[in-house]
Design an enzyme around this catalytic site. Structure first.
Site, short mmCIF file in Angstrom:
data_model
loop_
_atom_site.label_atom_id
_atom_site.label_comp_id
_atom_site.label_asym_id
_atom_site.label_seq_id
_atom_site.Cartn_x
_atom_site.Cartn_y
_atom_site.Cartn_z
N LYS A 1 4.41 3.04 10.38
CA LYS A 1 4.41 3.08 8.72
C LYS A 1 3.35 3.92 8.17
O LYS A 1 3.72 4.61 7.16
CB LYS A 1 4.03 1.58 8.46
CG LYS A 1 3.54 1.39 6.89
CD LYS A 1 4.95 1.80 6.00
CE LYS A 1 4.98 1.23 4.34
NZ LYS A 1 4.05 1.56 3.78
N SER B 1 7.75 -0.94 3.78
CA SER B 1 7.84 -0.01 2.61
C SER B 1 9.11 -0.49 1.49
O SER B 1 10.01 -1.03 1.96
CB SER B 1 7.97 1.31 3.29
OG SER B 1 8.05 2.11 2.23
N GLU C 1 5.71 10.62 3.13
CA GLU C 1 5.93 10.31 1.82
C GLU C 1 5.01 11.27 1.03
O GLU C 1 5.27 11.82 -0.08
CB GLU C 1 5.38 8.67 1.68
CG GLU C 1 5.42 8.37 0.17
CD GLU C 1 5.08 6.91 -0.10
OE1 GLU C 1 5.37 6.02 0.82
OE2 GLU C 1 3.93 6.58 -0.57
N HIS D 1 5.05 7.15 8.36
CA HIS D 1 6.00 7.35 6.98
C HIS D 1 5.40 7.67 5.77
O HIS D 1 5.78 8.43 4.85
CB HIS D 1 6.63 5.75 6.87
CG HIS D 1 7.34 5.46 5.51
ND1 HIS D 1 6.59 5.25 4.45
CD2 HIS D 1 8.68 5.30 5.14
CE1 HIS D 1 7.42 5.02 3.44
NE2 HIS D 1 8.65 4.99 3.78
N ASN D 2 4.22 7.05 5.55
CA ASN D 2 3.34 7.18 4.38
C ASN D 2 2.93 8.81 4.34
O ASN D 2 2.82 9.29 3.20
CB ASN D 2 2.32 6.22 4.16
CG ASN D 2 2.50 4.99 3.55
OD1 ASN D 2 3.85 4.52 3.85
ND2 ASN D 2 1.61 4.04 2.95
N1 LIG Z 1 1.57 -1.90 -3.72
C1 LIG Z 1 2.59 -1.24 -2.85
O1 LIG Z 1 3.39 -0.95 -3.36
C2 LIG Z 1 2.51 -1.48 -1.41
C3 LIG Z 1 1.60 -1.95 -0.84
N2 LIG Z 1 1.52 -2.30 0.53
C4 LIG Z 1 0.30 -3.06 1.33
O2 LIG Z 1 0.62 -4.30 1.08
C5 LIG Z 1 -0.62 -5.00 0.95
C6 LIG Z 1 -0.49 -5.91 -0.44
O3 LIG Z 1 -0.44 -5.10 -1.40
P1 LIG Z 1 -0.41 -5.34 -2.91
O4 LIG Z 1 0.42 -6.53 -3.16
O5 LIG Z 1 -0.48 -4.11 -3.57
O6 LIG Z 1 -1.89 -6.17 -3.14
P2 LIG Z 1 -3.36 -5.49 -2.99
O7 LIG Z 1 -3.54 -4.56 -1.97
O8 LIG Z 1 -3.61 -5.15 -4.37
O9 LIG Z 1 -4.20 -6.75 -2.68
C7 LIG Z 1 -4.25 -8.04 -3.39
C8 LIG Z 1 -4.11 -9.37 -2.84
O10 LIG Z 1 -5.33 -9.10 -1.69
C9 LIG Z 1 -5.91 -10.62 -1.64
N3 LIG Z 1 -7.11 -10.37 -1.32
C10 LIG Z 1 -8.10 -9.46 -1.40
N4 LIG Z 1 -9.11 -9.55 -0.71
C11 LIG Z 1 -9.01 -10.95 -0.20
C12 LIG Z 1 -9.85 -11.54 0.57
N5 LIG Z 1 -11.17 -11.26 0.92
N6 LIG Z 1 -9.42 -12.63 1.45
C13 LIG Z 1 -8.26 -13.22 0.92
N7 LIG Z 1 -7.49 -12.37 0.08
C14 LIG Z 1 -7.70 -11.44 -0.45
C15 LIG Z 1 -5.80 -10.78 -3.28
O11 LIG Z 1 -6.10 -12.10 -3.51
P3 LIG Z 1 -6.77 -12.66 -4.90
O12 LIG Z 1 -5.72 -12.78 -5.94
O13 LIG Z 1 -7.52 -13.89 -4.51
O14 LIG Z 1 -7.80 -11.29 -5.39
C16 LIG Z 1 -4.49 -10.47 -3.49
O15 LIG Z 1 -3.52 -11.59 -3.29
C17 LIG Z 1 -1.81 -3.91 1.04
O16 LIG Z 1 -2.09 -3.99 2.35
C18 LIG Z 1 -0.91 -2.83 0.63
O17 LIG Z 1 -1.55 -1.62 1.11
C19 LIG Z 1 2.38 -1.92 1.32
C20 LIG Z 1 3.57 -1.02 0.80
C21 LIG Z 1 3.63 -0.79 -0.59
O1 LIG Z 2 2.81 2.02 1.34
C1 LIG Z 2 3.15 2.36 0.31
C2 LIG Z 2 4.73 2.93 0.30
O2 LIG Z 2 5.32 2.89 1.44
C3 LIG Z 2 2.56 2.63 -0.94
O3 LIG Z 2 3.23 2.93 -1.99
C4 LIG Z 2 1.61 3.70 -0.69
O4 LIG Z 2 0.38 3.04 -0.06
C5 LIG Z 2 0.96 4.63 -1.71
O5 LIG Z 2 -0.18 5.32 -1.20
P1 LIG Z 2 -1.14 6.14 -1.90
O6 LIG Z 2 -1.72 5.04 -2.91
O7 LIG Z 2 -2.16 6.73 -0.75
O8 LIG Z 2 -0.22 7.31 -2.70
#
Ligand SMILES: NC(=O)C1=CN([C@@H]2O[C@H](COP(=O)(O)OP(=O)(O)OC[C@H]3O[C@@H](n4cnc5c(N)ncnc54)[C@H](OP(=O)(O)O)[C@@H]3O)[C@@H](O)[C@H]2O)C=CC1
Ligand SMILES: O=C(CO)[C@H](O)[C@H](O)COP(=O)(O)O
Length: 475
Positions: free
Chosen positions: A183, A129, A190, A186-187
């Protein structure tokens, strides 16, 4: 360059910054993304920040890792994660490690851990997070999986995690899905924190006619006291922001329909299964759902509302809302920690609640001064039945309760929905009641379905023959 210490596949918002974080700490990092353009763009922008090994294929990515290999997946949860695990595992050898840093459902993590263990591989579900900024500068990390996996992986994760008073915001949470479960909660918290903040904003704006800019100042002031937290801090930023295109407050040009990716919903689904009343999180999830029904909201706009529209004393209401927010926050966290305790017992995870409060103090979205008090509460009494009875929190609730009741009453009187405040107060009142109306409920169940009840004065289950002689018999 030699082999990489760690690899990151999935170079979107989180993966990109996590890879940079490892590199900034002197680790050699292998980077890979399904779509090669993203890897190329990453190297173009960041190659000078540290030692990166860019891989064009999964095979190349795995081959570039030092053994035992450690590959972190930062991709979309669900089927994409399964697909990436399968590709990585195909090229790995016994003892290697796959770490899922995404927001996976803990049940999926349990399944994946068991399956990879069968193949001699470690699988670590690690909640991360802190969003984009946290991933780069120090997130809170909640790793699960086998303790022996943590022995090798832990030092690397602790190195890049946020630090509070020199303590890393990363600890081994427990086996298999424990990290992703924590986690998830936590969310959920949140969601609850944010719901209480938006209710505070809404009530003060509607009742007192304060502008978003004025409310930014109110939250800024609150951030100097008990409520000091990242979410309150960014509330001042968002409320104080002006839309460049229209010159209007930013909050007035954003569509008022809250979205969600699902972790709050998962928290409530799990709480229902475990029988833990996480009413604050549930109300937060449902409030988002309600906001997303524009047709119903349009149809209902003509329904009768209250006569009164505003509240009398501005300064008093601001202070009352501050206290109600703090009290409701205590309830939400108490419920979240109850859920962690229930899952820990159900799955044999032995999660230390004080350690969870410790690693949430920094790096994550719910980081707050308040978490230090939770840590202290569990340190003083590890088997605390509910956070509400910790002396510090009990005193805070006693101090806030009159204000809290006034806030809920004011909101109801002027027709401002405050499901977070109201449900938290109802929970507090229900929990402290000597007798609950559940006794009548048990009677009703026995009446229509012979479901039986227990008595206050004798052991055993009983049934009254309601439709016959109305004599009670042991069931
Ligand atoms: N964004 C945030 O603030 C937070 C996100 N998370 C979690 O972290 C993870 C990553 O989040 P985030 O960085 O936002 O990215 P996304 O959740 O938007 O995912 C995008 C990434 O996933 C890849 N991807 C999607 N489908 C596939 C597939 N079938 N095979 C291989 N790669 C694939 C994409 O590759 P390509 O470029 O090829 O499309 C890209 O690298 C998620 O699980 C999310 O829930 C956790 C905490 C905070
Ligand atoms: O994991 C997170 C932070 O800890 C992401 O920010 C969270 O998934 C946001 O959730 P949502 O899109 O459901 O508001």
């Amino acid at each position: 360059m030699d082999k990489a210490d760690i690899g990151v596949t999935g170079l979107a918002t989180m993966g990109r910054n996590l890879a940079r974080n490892f590199a900034h700490h002197g680790h050699v990092v292998a980077v890979h993304n399904r779509t090669q353009n993203r890897t190329t763009a990453f190297m173009d922008q960041h190659r000078d920040e540290g030692a990166f090994l860019a891989a064009g294929s999964v095979e190349e990515f795995v081959a570039s890792l030092r053994r035992p290999r450690k590959a972190i997946i930062m991709v979309k949860a669900g089927a994409p994660t399964d697909a990436v695990i399968e590709e990585l595992a195909a090229h790995m050898e016994p003892g290697d490690m796959i770490i899922d840093g995404g927001n996976a459902l803990y049940a999926d993590t349990r399944r994946r851990e068991a399956a990879l263990r069968e193949r001699g591989l470690h699988f670590v579900g690690a909640g991360i997070s802190g969003g984009e900024e946290g991933a780069l500068n120090g997130p809170s990390i909640m790793p699960g999986g086998a303790p022996e996996a943590y022995e090798t992986l832990g030092p690397l994760l602790e190195d890049v995690a946020a630090k509070v008073d020199g303590t890393p915001c990363c600890v081994h949470v427990g086996p298999d899905g424990a990290g992703h479960f924590v986690k998830m909660v936590h969310n959920g918290i949140e969601y609850s924190d944010m719901q209480l903040i938006v209710e505070s904003y809404d009530l003060l704006r509607q009742a007192l006619g304060l502008s978003p800019q004025e409310l930014a100042d109110v939250f800024r002031e609150w951030n100097r006291g008990d409520l000091e937290s990242y979410l309150i801090e960014i509330t001042t930023e968002v409320l104080g922001h002006t839309d460049a295109a229209t010159g209007r407050p930013f909050v007035d040009v954003v569509v008022d329909q809250a979205e969600q990716k699902g972790t709050g919903r998962w928290t409530v689904q799990s709480a229902l299964d475990l029988g833990v009343p996480v009413t604050g999180i549930a109300e937060a999830v449902f409030a988002r759902a309600l906001s997303g029904h524009p047709d119903q909201r349009t149809a209902a706009r003509s329904l009768a509302g209250p006569q009164e529209k505003g509240a009398a004393d501005g300064a008093d209401l601001v202070e009352d809302v501050r206290r109600a927010l703090y009290a409701s926050k205590i309830v939400a966290y108490a419920q979240g920690f109850d859920q962690i305790a229930a899952a820990s017992a159900e799955y044999g995870w032995s999660i230390d609640p004080g350690a969870m409060a410790t690693i949430w103090r920094g790096g994550c979205i719910i980081r707050a001064r308040f978490l230090d008090r939770i840590r202290e509460a569990y340190e003083a009494r590890p088997t605390l039945p509910t956070l509400l009875v910790d002396p510090t929190f009990a005193a805070a609730l006693a101090d806030a309760q009159v204000s809290w009741r006034r806030v809920v009453a004011t909101a109801a009187t002027i027709g401002v929905p405050t499901p977070g405040f109201s449900s938290a107060l109802a929970y507090y009142d229900a929990l402290r009641r000597d007798r609950l109306p559940a006794a009548l409920l048990q009677g009703l169940r026995d009446y229509f379905g012979a479901h039986t009840y227990r008595r206050v004065d004798r052991e055993g289950a009983f049934h009254t023959d309601w439709s016959g002689d109305r004599v009670e018999r042991p069931a």
